[in-house]
Enzyme design. Structure first.
Site, mmCIF file in Angstrom:
data_model
loop_
_atom_site.group_PDB
_atom_site.id
_atom_site.type_symbol
_atom_site.label_atom_id
_atom_site.label_comp_id
_atom_site.label_asym_id
_atom_site.label_seq_id
_atom_site.Cartn_x
_atom_site.Cartn_y
_atom_site.Cartn_z
ATOM 1 C CE1 TYR A 213 51.576 38.117 43.898
ATOM 2 C CE2 TYR A 213 51.634 37.162 46.104
ATOM 3 C CZ TYR A 213 51.219 38.167 45.238
ATOM 4 O OH TYR A 213 50.474 39.217 45.709
ATOM 5 C CE LYS B 125 53.523 41.015 44.877
ATOM 6 N NZ LYS B 125 53.131 42.398 44.571
HETATM 7 P P1 NAD Z 1 43.926 43.357 40.353
HETATM 8 O O1 NAD Z 1 44.115 42.236 39.385
HETATM 9 O O2 NAD Z 1 42.555 43.830 40.657
HETATM 10 O O3 NAD Z 1 44.787 44.617 39.910
HETATM 11 C C1 NAD Z 1 46.060 44.525 39.309
HETATM 12 C C2 NAD Z 1 46.146 45.590 38.239
HETATM 13 O O4 NAD Z 1 47.434 45.523 37.630
HETATM 14 C C3 NAD Z 1 45.116 45.370 37.119
HETATM 15 O O5 NAD Z 1 44.498 46.610 36.835
HETATM 16 C C4 NAD Z 1 45.948 44.879 35.954
HETATM 17 O O6 NAD Z 1 45.418 45.258 34.691
HETATM 18 C C5 NAD Z 1 47.272 45.569 36.226
HETATM 19 N N1 NAD Z 1 48.380 44.874 35.568
HETATM 20 C C6 NAD Z 1 48.663 43.541 35.612
HETATM 21 N N2 NAD Z 1 49.737 43.286 34.860
HETATM 22 C C7 NAD Z 1 50.143 44.478 34.331
HETATM 23 C C8 NAD Z 1 51.193 44.848 33.468
HETATM 24 N N3 NAD Z 1 52.059 43.964 32.958
HETATM 25 N N4 NAD Z 1 51.321 46.159 33.124
HETATM 26 C C9 NAD Z 1 50.438 47.090 33.614
HETATM 27 N N5 NAD Z 1 49.434 46.779 34.421
HETATM 28 C C10 NAD Z 1 49.280 45.486 34.778
HETATM 29 O O7 NAD Z 1 44.657 42.879 41.685
HETATM 30 P P2 NAD Z 1 44.986 43.621 43.079
HETATM 31 O O8 NAD Z 1 44.664 42.639 44.110
HETATM 32 O O9 NAD Z 1 44.432 44.982 43.150
HETATM 33 O O10 NAD Z 1 46.591 43.672 42.972
HETATM 34 C C11 NAD Z 1 47.351 44.851 43.121
HETATM 35 C C12 NAD Z 1 48.637 44.542 43.872
HETATM 36 O O11 NAD Z 1 48.310 44.104 45.181
HETATM 37 C C13 NAD Z 1 49.480 43.433 43.246
HETATM 38 O O12 NAD Z 1 50.847 43.820 43.241
HETATM 39 C C14 NAD Z 1 49.269 42.248 44.165
HETATM 40 O O13 NAD Z 1 50.355 41.374 44.193
HETATM 41 C C15 NAD Z 1 49.069 42.967 45.495
HETATM 42 N N6 NAD Z 1 48.364 42.162 46.500
HETATM 43 C C16 NAD Z 1 47.054 41.820 46.354
HETATM 44 C C17 NAD Z 1 46.437 41.042 47.338
HETATM 45 C C18 NAD Z 1 44.977 40.619 47.235
HETATM 46 O O14 NAD Z 1 44.537 39.775 48.028
HETATM 47 N N7 NAD Z 1 44.206 41.145 46.331
HETATM 48 C C19 NAD Z 1 47.166 40.610 48.441
HETATM 49 C C20 NAD Z 1 48.496 40.969 48.556
HETATM 50 C C21 NAD Z 1 49.097 41.748 47.579
#
Ligand code: NAD
Length: 262
Positions: free
Chosen positions: A159, A163
């Site tokens: 991961y 990133k």
């Molecule tokens: P989430 O799981 O709620 O949303 C992720 C979305 O991406 C979902 O709607 C999922 O269906 C979609 N997705 C996953 N794989 C996919 C694919 N192969 N093709 C198309 N769509 C796909 O999670 P989130 O926290 O909203 O994550 C969004 C971004 O934020 C990610 O890149 C994650 O790494 C980043 N992020 C999240 C956090 C956190 O704490 N939530 C922290 C740092 C970074």
């Protein structure tokens, strides 16, 4: 930023069915943007579209897996045929994948995280940038504190690598795309309350955990409370707006200070 900040503009948000992507889609649509809602989960994307329409906005659902070249090409073609232009791209779709010791992390698990988070970001940009070159625009890549400032999340090697790579792409492309009037920036969220834990598989945490005692609450600004989707969506809105017109190649950590501590 005015309510009509993005009037007449077209945005693409990947992973728009939940979490940060959904928050970004709703916020951009509220500002007047037509939003292409890309993802794999049709019912969730339809729900995002229904919420956008209920608030007086407009958009379309684009079903595609970000790691699949043909699906991405078709989905983005559909958006361009409908709208003719593209101004804002939020490369957000991502998974935590498998967090495990490096000698236990299977090649398939490593490949899966790379495919969705890194290849997915590449395909999103590969298929959209050519349309943005006509009129300029803003790209926002959702990276993380992991891989940019934080290296203590147990077993998060694959991961973190994706990133860090997203952040490298942002800096490389800020130079390449500047001449076309395209800005590209990274948002590095800390812990945000979303559904991402459902896409996390964790093994042998005790083997990879670094034994460090943190003061009470490891998010200084909130006393430990995770951030909200809106905390991130509003920074996405800023980076998509004219207010950030001289900002490119820049990471913004949206983490309440968390990554300075761990
Ligand atoms: P989430 O799981 O709620 O949303 C992720 C979305 O991406 C979902 O709607 C999922 O269906 C979609 N997705 C996953 N794989 C996919 C694919 N192969 N093709 C198309 N769509 C796909 O999670 P989130 O926290 O909203 O994550 C969004 C971004 O934020 C990610 O890149 C994650 O790494 C980043 N992020 C999240 C956090 C956190 O704490 N939530 C922290 C740092 C970074």
């Amino acid at each position: 930023m005015s309510l009509a900040e993005y009037e007449g503009q077209t945005a693409l948000v990947t992973g728009a069915g939940s979490g940060i992507g959904k928050g970004a889609a709703l916020t951009l649509a509220r500002g007047g943007a037509y939003v292409g809602l890309l993802g794999r989960t049709e019912d969730e994307l339809e729900e995002t579209l229904a919420e956008i329409r209920a608030a007086g906005g407009e958009g379309m659902v684009l079903l595609a897996d970000v790691s699949q070249e043909d699906e991405m090409a078709k989905a983005i073609d559909r958006l361009i045929s409908e709208r003719k232009a593209l101004n804002i791209v939020v490369a957000n779709a991502g998974i935590n994948g498998t967090w495990a010791p490096i000698d236990d992390l299977k090649p398939d698990e490593f490949d899966k995280t790379i495919a969705v988070n890194l290849r997915g970001t590449y395909l999103t940009l590969h298929h959209t940038v050519r349309h943005m070159k006509k009129s300029g625009g803003s790209i926002i890549v959702i990276s993380s504190i992991n891989g940019t400032r934080t290296f203590t999340s147990p077993g998060a090697t694959a991961y973190s690598a994706t990133k860090a790579a997203q952040f490298a792409m942002v800096q490389q492309l800020a130079l390449e795309l500047g001449q076309h009037g395209i800005r590209i920036n990274a948002i590095c969220p800390g812990a945000i309350g979303t559904e991402i834990d459902d896409n996390t598989s964790m093994r042998k945490k005790a083997q990879t955990e670094v034994p460090v005692e943190f003061p009470e609450g490891d998010i200084p600004l909130t006393g430990g409370e995770a951030g909200t989707v809106e905390d991130v969506a509003e920074v996405i809105a800023f980076l998509a707006s004219k207010a950030s017109r001289h900002v490119t190649g820049t990471p913004i950590w949206v983490d309440g200070g968390q990554s300075l501590l761990r």
